[in-house]
Motif scaffolding. Sequence first.
Motif, mmCIF file in Angstrom:
data_model
loop_
_atom_site.group_PDB
_atom_site.id
_atom_site.type_symbol
_atom_site.label_atom_id
_atom_site.label_comp_id
_atom_site.label_asym_id
_atom_site.label_seq_id
_atom_site.Cartn_x
_atom_site.Cartn_y
_atom_site.Cartn_z
ATOM 1 N N ASP A 272 37.033 16.592 48.096
ATOM 2 C CA ASP A 272 37.817 16.985 46.929
ATOM 3 C C ASP A 272 37.273 18.308 46.402
ATOM 4 O O ASP A 272 36.127 18.377 45.970
ATOM 5 N N PRO A 273 38.088 19.395 46.474
ATOM 6 C CA PRO A 273 37.536 20.706 46.091
ATOM 7 C C PRO A 273 37.045 20.743 44.647
ATOM 8 O O PRO A 273 36.022 21.348 44.349
ATOM 9 N N GLY A 274 37.747 20.064 43.745
ATOM 10 C CA GLY A 274 37.335 20.071 42.345
ATOM 11 C C GLY A 274 35.966 19.451 42.163
ATOM 12 O O GLY A 274 35.083 19.974 41.479
ATOM 13 N N LEU A 275 35.777 18.296 42.814
ATOM 14 C CA LEU A 275 34.509 17.579 42.722
ATOM 15 C C LEU A 275 33.373 18.418 43.302
ATOM 16 O O LEU A 275 32.276 18.486 42.754
ATOM 17 N N LYS B 77 42.412 20.821 38.909
ATOM 18 C CA LYS B 77 41.249 20.864 38.015
ATOM 19 C C LYS B 77 40.998 22.284 37.543
ATOM 20 O O LYS B 77 40.526 23.127 38.279
ATOM 21 N N MET C 256 24.247 15.265 36.221
ATOM 22 C CA MET C 256 25.583 15.582 36.710
ATOM 23 C C MET C 256 25.681 15.291 38.211
ATOM 24 O O MET C 256 26.648 14.670 38.668
ATOM 25 N N VAL C 257 24.669 15.728 38.968
ATOM 26 C CA VAL C 257 24.665 15.477 40.406
ATOM 27 C C VAL C 257 24.689 13.978 40.667
ATOM 28 O O VAL C 257 25.471 13.481 41.481
ATOM 29 N N LYS D 19 35.369 24.760 53.267
ATOM 30 C CA LYS D 19 36.302 24.845 52.151
ATOM 31 C C LYS D 19 35.601 24.512 50.842
ATOM 32 O O LYS D 19 36.171 23.945 49.936
ATOM 33 N N GLY E 279 21.694 18.973 34.699
ATOM 34 C CA GLY E 279 22.199 19.238 36.043
ATOM 35 C C GLY E 279 21.980 18.062 36.979
ATOM 36 O O GLY E 279 22.885 17.654 37.708
ATOM 37 N N ILE F 57 28.077 12.454 39.924
ATOM 38 C CA ILE F 57 29.087 12.786 40.932
ATOM 39 C C ILE F 57 28.823 12.030 42.227
ATOM 40 O O ILE F 57 29.729 11.520 42.884
ATOM 41 N N ILE G 252 29.335 27.332 43.994
ATOM 42 C CA ILE G 252 29.029 28.001 42.719
ATOM 43 C C ILE G 252 27.527 28.257 42.593
ATOM 44 O O ILE G 252 27.081 29.133 41.859
ATOM 45 N N ILE H 201 33.641 26.026 47.569
ATOM 46 C CA ILE H 201 33.243 27.195 46.795
ATOM 47 C C ILE H 201 31.862 26.881 46.258
ATOM 48 O O ILE H 201 31.704 26.040 45.371
ATOM 49 N N VAL I 168 33.256 21.715 43.600
ATOM 50 C CA VAL I 168 32.956 22.850 42.731
ATOM 51 C C VAL I 168 32.026 22.401 41.616
ATOM 52 O O VAL I 168 31.017 23.038 41.309
ATOM 53 N N LEU I 169 32.349 21.248 41.018
ATOM 54 C CA LEU I 169 31.504 20.732 39.942
ATOM 55 C C LEU I 169 30.099 20.426 40.430
ATOM 56 O O LEU I 169 29.106 20.686 39.754
ATOM 57 N N LEU I 170 30.027 19.862 41.617
ATOM 58 C CA LEU I 170 28.722 19.493 42.160
ATOM 59 C C LEU I 170 27.856 20.731 42.379
ATOM 60 O O LEU I 170 26.675 20.749 42.011
ATOM 61 N N VAL J 238 29.929 13.448 49.219
ATOM 62 C CA VAL J 238 30.945 13.450 48.177
ATOM 63 C C VAL J 238 32.361 13.491 48.740
ATOM 64 O O VAL J 238 33.319 13.130 48.061
ATOM 65 N N PHE K 240 28.223 23.486 40.849
ATOM 66 C CA PHE K 240 27.908 23.987 39.512
ATOM 67 C C PHE K 240 26.685 23.245 38.957
ATOM 68 O O PHE K 240 25.782 23.846 38.367
ATOM 69 N N ALA K 241 26.658 21.924 39.169
ATOM 70 C CA ALA K 241 25.525 21.129 38.698
ATOM 71 C C ALA K 241 24.236 21.598 39.362
ATOM 72 O O ALA K 241 23.190 21.715 38.717
#
Lengths: 439, 348, 292
Positions: free
Chosen positions: C88-91, B59, B293-294, C31, B290, B297, C35, C33, C93-95, C85, C97-98
């Motif tokens: 999944d690192p991508g998920l 990603k 989005m949360v 593990k 935001g 997800i 954001i 990140i 990171v997005l979370l 969640v 970020f949100a």
Amino acid sequence: MTSSIGRHRWLVALFVVLAIVGAACGSGDDTTTTAAGTSDTTVAATDTTEATTDTTEATTDTTEAMDSEPIVVGASLPLSGDKSEPGTAAKEGYEVWEAMINEAGGLLGRPVELVIVDNASDQNTASTDYEKLITVDEVDFVVGPFSSFLVIPTSEVAARYGYAFIEPAGGAPDVFNRGLTNLFFAQPAPGSEQADPFADYILSLPADQQPATFAIVSQDDPFTLGVMDRLKGFLTEAGVELVFDEVYAPETTDFSSIAIQVADLDPDLIVGGTVFDDSVAQIRAYQDAGYQPRAAFFTTGPSLPGPFREALGDATEGVFAAISWFPAAPGFQNAEFVAKYVEMFGGDEADIPEDAANAFTVGQVLAQGVENVGAVDNAALIEELHKGTYETIVGPLSFDEVGRPQGTFMVLQWQGGSFVITDPGDRRQADPIWPKPAW
Amino acid sequence: MSRVGTFLKQYWMFVALGFLLVYPLIWRAPYYHVLGFNTLIVATAATGWNILGGYTGYKSLGHSTFFGINAYLVAITANELGWNPLWSAPLLALGVTVVALVLGWIMARAKGSAFVIATIAMLLIFRLLALNVKSVTGGAPGLSQPLAPWSPEYSRMPFYYYMLFWLVIALLVSAYIRRSRFGLGLLAIRDDEGKANMVGVNTTLSKVLAFGVSAYFIALGGGIWSYAQTHIAPIFAFSILNDVDTVLATMLGGLGTLWGPVLGAFILIPGSDYILFNFGASQFHLAVFGVLMVVIILFLPRGILPSLRDRLAARRETSSAFTGASTMEDLSDSQPRGEVPGREAPAP
Amino acid sequence: MLIQVAVIGLLTGGVYAVMVSGLTLIFGVMKIINIAHAAFMVLSAYLAYWLFSGLGIDPILSMIGIVPLFFFIGKVTQRRVLSPVGDDPGLLVLLTFALAITLEGVLGSISGSTFRTVRTGYTSSIIPVELSSDLTLRLPVVRLTGFVASFVVLGVLWLILNRSGLGRAIRATIQNAEAAQLVGVNIARVRSTTFGIGLASVAIGGALFSLIFSFNGSSHLDWISKMLAIIVLGGLGSLPGALIAALILGVAEAVSAVTMTSYISPIVFYLILFLTLVFRPQGLMGAKVREG
């Protein structure tokens, strides 16, 4: 247990998706909904209109006229994101203009209705907004957004449809050098000339007081760089030596390294090409580095009195800046503007943002131009605006062939906890303090 | 099942395409064409991004690097050489793809979170370069280029149809990759890179190619956007928010599915336009965005299409009345992690 | 002059160390990140600012309330938002970020976009240190405070990690989560506690930040990339690495702003970050981290 949570999750998820899909449809094909939901200003405007028809001199004629279809003026402003502070101030300025003009009987005898939308400080959104205002909402006139970044692309949109584009805050050289003839910048002079009166002041000092050296520390922004280039030219031509010239990225927050360098060179004059928060950060860093210039000038920052004083306290004393307007200015309708602003938004008149005044100026120019034309006709309005001179709260304004205004800015200096106008001479409120006290 | 329902189930793709073709003629105001154009750019970018992010599982949050590079290339060649962006955008995007292949090759070593941050760093480096190399890019104020020559009332329509054409191409490429041996390799990498290597997939080559293909469709959109916008500046051309739109659209619709990114873009872009319009009087719309989005997800971690498929599959188990081949399955042909992707994947 | 610049850079680096210590700890254990780390820092800075401008409470003092609050927020966020969640690192990171833009939106709606900073009586105080007759260092009190605080915070974190049962559990989880679980460590609790500790440390960073820098709701975007660069260079998950990297970067940034233009230095910064990630993901300090 697990399955019940799963079911619950599904309900929420479904609700969210439905909400988004519903929202998408709403904005996609139902113009009436969006138009109605545009802004509470619409409602507010109608209210004031109704209220005023009773009180004004109201001959039967004007009453009928005010009942007629409104003239709709559209604008997209950065009400969120990076530029939301000045954007919100501009919105207030437009709203004061709307209220005042409707109290005075409207425009061409018709009420004025503002449609303001938010572009989140994004170029793409701003263009899309004007596209929508012009082609979907079919507004009669559009007025500009805030800052050169947003003015450049949106003025192109307006040009494509032949709309006049009077704008409050996009004075960078790039705004004018694209040769658009529909754009008019409603400040006293192009942004890059902001520091001209300050240069005049410096060069008018007796030879033994004049600074021998100066430093420029500027943000990388079309507006500030334009100002710095001109100032640099004036001062170096007059023999003032430029000892340090630094351009920093907009996201810079720590100026200690730059300040230590400046302190080391110890120039007599420091010029900051700042947008706001960086003026505060610069001054703090100079304090830390023990640098005491004889004069300090910043493009923007000192002109936002409340936050500037809060962040710096006594260190503000003696700092210079350029400004297009101040509450006690003698301009046309200024007293009314100040009173109405305080009435509508509260607060102290000393804290009325300059950006609100600039937006109000746009309204004044638009109204006088339209009255002179006598009809809702953008092509005629563009022609008219190139010819006429308009009375505004920042003084009389006229425009050259690419919309550059033909006036000058003023110089302010902080003295005793607030700012006063020190130049040009005819608008002087107090004599400048030179050299400035230590910060 | 009604006859209309059966017809829709079999030919929904053509119905959708037909709708998109007549849409600008029904909603004639240029604003709708701009909204459609913006949506199509994100749909195309998301379809491309999905090849790397969805199929391969890497990603990237920095692919708008390629959006920005091509936006500048198109503007510069239009100004200096007079190239018409309509043909130069897809052509120059090939050049950008070469750059992407090189960068992809360098980054193929990074995995997981390291890969994500590396892509962000890549974006920031290029944004700073665009700000700095003023002689080429014009610095912070940006670059202007000539207006499209079409008459104002129709000036947005060609952009719309042009982008629609490229969305169709992107979908064909994505569908082809998904069914090819190369695509199978990508899915295997997503599920377990080490294992993929062992069964003979050239993982490095596959990742680099996926990186390049996804960059192509994002670069393409950047080039056409640049022409439509007429003025570009680094902070908007190299913006992580472009990546967020792309990634969100993909995840909303269904990561790793063919149609998910498109569906996601068609919900997200008009939807966020609407949110901005209605909550935009303050920064509150950011919070709305935001929280949405949360919620998405948390409750739809795999996106709309895969969840719909699960839902339908569950219903089919409980009710035997539901028979016949379901096109919904094709709609969301994602394989859950770890499952062998064998069903509709004949080797070419 | 260069010495003065380098010393200021070193002090600033100390403040960076507090800002990132939680970020690297969280990565080490989960593990993830985070954001939203910088957004939480800005939130803490706002709380400090409001307490100061409203009630006149000094940010250093207001930490007493803010730090436990952030520990609690962190624990709850990890349990209710992050842990459902998966991994999944991508998920993730997005979370996060949100979460960051949610915080940005809320802070922006409450306080507009005016930049704020806390101006105390000692804001522009300087401690002069005479090194020789012609070289006097000027140490700004607020940065010195930040520097000292960073060693206190890192010292406490070190004590927790190395001298307590919780620390043993955390270290075991960092090394191998599955094995830790087998020997009876409650991984879920370790994770939420770590997230709480991470946010508590960034609350301290935020209070110091409010004294030194100007900020508004959107400031976190400028800071998170710098924070990431530091923890990557220090080796993701390594506390001593983060401290050393923060100090080095503080000095390098300050010195390069003088020797190069202030514009080139961030490019070098991100380039080093990029190359480190690609070629030495374990960081310059060499602490080996297992990939998630």
